[in-house]
Write an enzyme that holds these catalytic residues in place. Structure first.
Site, PDB file in Angstrom:
ATOM      1  N   GLY A 195       0.857  -1.176  -0.066  1.00 36.56           N
ATOM      2  CA  GLY A 195      -0.031   0.088   0.143  1.00 36.56           C
ATOM      3  C   GLY A 195       0.882   1.316   0.060  1.00 36.56           C
ATOM      4  O   GLY A 195       0.391   2.417  -0.593  1.00 36.56           O
ATOM      5  N   SER A 213      -8.757   4.518   3.503  1.00 36.50           N
ATOM      6  CA  SER A 213      -7.291   4.401   3.794  1.00 36.50           C
ATOM      7  C   SER A 213      -6.562   5.701   4.008  1.00 36.50           C
ATOM      8  O   SER A 213      -6.599   6.614   3.440  1.00 36.50           O
ATOM      9  CB  SER A 213      -6.608   3.852   2.620  1.00 36.50           C
ATOM     10  N   GLN A 246      -3.636   6.301   4.124  1.00 36.77           N
ATOM     11  CA  GLN A 246      -2.417   6.258   3.211  1.00 36.77           C
ATOM     12  C   GLN A 246      -2.641   7.536   2.211  1.00 36.77           C
ATOM     13  O   GLN A 246      -1.711   8.191   1.383  1.00 36.77           O
ATOM     14  CB  GLN A 246      -2.112   5.068   2.448  1.00 36.77           C
ATOM     15  N   GLU A 274      -4.220  -2.605  11.994  1.00 33.58           N
ATOM     16  CA  GLU A 274      -3.133  -3.492  11.434  1.00 33.58           C
ATOM     17  C   GLU A 274      -3.003  -4.720  12.649  1.00 33.58           C
ATOM     18  O   GLU A 274      -2.263  -5.476  12.359  1.00 33.58           O
ATOM     19  CB  GLU A 274      -1.844  -3.031  11.120  1.00 33.58           C
ATOM     20  N   ARG A 320      -9.465  -8.796   5.435  1.00 30.39           N
ATOM     21  CA  ARG A 320      -8.903  -9.502   6.625  1.00 30.39           C
ATOM     22  C   ARG A 320     -10.043  -9.966   7.633  1.00 30.39           C
ATOM     23  O   ARG A 320      -9.898 -10.895   8.362  1.00 30.39           O
ATOM     24  CB  ARG A 320      -7.859  -8.581   7.458  1.00 30.39           C
TER      25      ARG A 320
END
Length: 454
Positions: free
Chosen positions: A116, A190, A192, A342, A373
């Site tokens: 990512g 996200s 990110q 995470e 996940r």
């Protein structure tokens, strides 16, 4: 014949024969290493990264920057040992990378793998290059959201060909500069997306103003990490926590300084080893645990203490260390993991071995990670006899007696380590493709065996 003999990719997860007593040196942080590489590549002068992580994700980042013209020289002190020369090993104690900025240019091709940080942090860098930069990666990378970065860069003046998918593969047609300015994005899938724009913003002609306009923003510690690292190299950042508007970040145009940075251990990768102490009622020491950090993994101290352990930050001649001790009992937990998503796979693994139910909340965005996940954890724990149900934004876990079987990983490093934690207490657990741990934690099987005294 055993199933692992028929399928060599299956790794027999070691069963703990007693309380774990070990000191585990965890390699450098992937999140810090890859942010540091980007900032050093955009700096006005060379910089050093000491004790960087050598893993698939960081080597992909390094290779991508080199393809765009950045010089990266690797050195290892002759007085230190550790690591290997196969491109997968953790950095030796004396390893350092010298990053030499230069004019970014294409044409080039970037392999993002399934990282990512690479697929999201580098398109803004590519927009500053002179020439086309093509991005491609593993099949799963095509399914991971990238629209937040693509749409934002177009708003800021970049030209990107993605055939309207909002995902990989794509080509960024760098023009040597980017105008920058204000941009609105939905980063609820996200964090990110925000970090990607902030990291390159000092090189934009007008800097950037990033305004998040979607739902809950996950993984805020990673954005704080980005802001702290930007400031450390001389960038001016206005953020919500320092008097700025809610969900708005502003970075001014400026030159970035080359720094000499020592990378912290990856605290999220310390999780399976701390979990081993909790599961076995043992004690694990992690050297070099920082007293202050923006890493999400630092939350393990509180979470695993609530689940039945105890921890202490101690001072050693070489710095601080975390000593974590299990009590022999694992308690269930009701916890919002939105900022530290995470950590969910490892916490779910421990929760499956607890003496009371657990509810893990705030992690709907994990459906868009290396794999889904939430679905993967539900399926794999249940196939070992567990009782896990998905909720709208997480998991509900009711402990049940577990049995052996194959624990599939879906090419997800944190699934592999989660299955290994369960295997400490459950005989005959077989981990599919444990090698996927090389994404961020090289040599995990060897580290696991050494922790257990093998």
């Amino acid at each position: 014949m055993t199933e692992s003999a028929v399928h060599p990719a299956l790794w027999p997860a070691p069963l703990a024969t007693g309380a774990v007593e070990a000191t585990v040196t965890v390699p450098g942080s992937k999140s810090v290493t890859n942010r540091a590489l980007v900032l050093a590549a955009l700096a006005a002068e060379p910089g050093w990264l000491r004790r960087p992580l050598r893993s698939r994700d960081t080597l992909l980042m390094s290779a991508a920057l080199q393809a765009m013209g950045v010089g990266i020289e690797e050195t290892v002190s002759s007085s230190t040992t550790g690591g290997t020369d196969d491109g997968k090993a953790v950095a030796a104690a004396g390893e350092a990378w010298r990053v030499i900025p230069s004019g970014l240019h294409g044409p080039a091709t970037v392999d993002v793998g399934n990282a990512g940080t690479v697929m999201r942090f580098l398109p803004p860098v590519a927009a500053l290059a002179d020439g086309p930069i093509r991005f491609d990666g593993d099949p799963r990378s095509y399914e991971r959201p990238l629209h937040g970065v693509i749409d934002a860069l177009r708003t800021l003046g970049a030209r990107i060909d993605d055939d309207g998918r909002g995902s990989l593969p794509m080509t960024v047609h760098g023009g040597g500069a980017l105008e920058g300015g204000p941009v609105r994005i939905d980063a609820s899938s996200s964090s990110q997306f925000v970090s990607a724009l902030l990291l390159s913003a000092p090189r934009f002609n007008q800097g950037v103003e990033v305004r998040h306009v979607g739902g809950r923003l996950p993984s805020m510690p990673h954005i704080r990490m980005t802001v702290d690292m930007l400031r450390a190299v001389g960038a001016q950042v206005d953020e919500p926590e320092t008097g700025g508007e809610p969900d708005v970040w502003r970075v001014s145009h400026s030159a970035l300084l080359g720094r000499d940075l020592t990378i912290e251990p990856d605290l999220s990768n310390a999780q399976p080893f701390l979990a081993a102490a909790l599961v076995t009622g043992g004690r694990v020491t992690i050297p070099d645990w920082p007293e202050r950090t923006t890493q999400p993994g630092d939350a393990l101290r509180e979470i695993f203490t609530e689940m039945g352990g105890s921890c202490e930050l101690t001072t050693t001649p070489n710095g601080t260390a975390l000593v974590f001790t299990g009590s022999g009992r694992i308690r269930g937990i009701d916890v919002d993991l939105g900022e530290v998503g995470e950590l969910t796979p490892g916490i779910a693994a421990v929760a499956a071995l607890a003496d009371s139910p657990s509810t893990l909340r705030g992690v709907a965005h994990l459906r868009l990670h290396e794999t889904d996940r939430l679905a993967a954890l539900t399926k794999e724990i249940n196939e070992l006899g567990g009782d896990v149900t998905e909720t709208e934004d997480g998991l509900h876990i009711r402990p049940r007696p577990l049995h052996g079987g194959v624990f599939r990983t879906y090419d997800d490093h944190r699934m592999a380590t989660a299955g290994s934690v369960i295997g400490l207490a459950v005989p005959d657990v077989q981990i599919e493709n444990v090698a996927t741990t090389a994404k961020t934690l090289p040599d995990f099987p060897q580290m696991w065996a050494e922790m257990l005294g093998a």
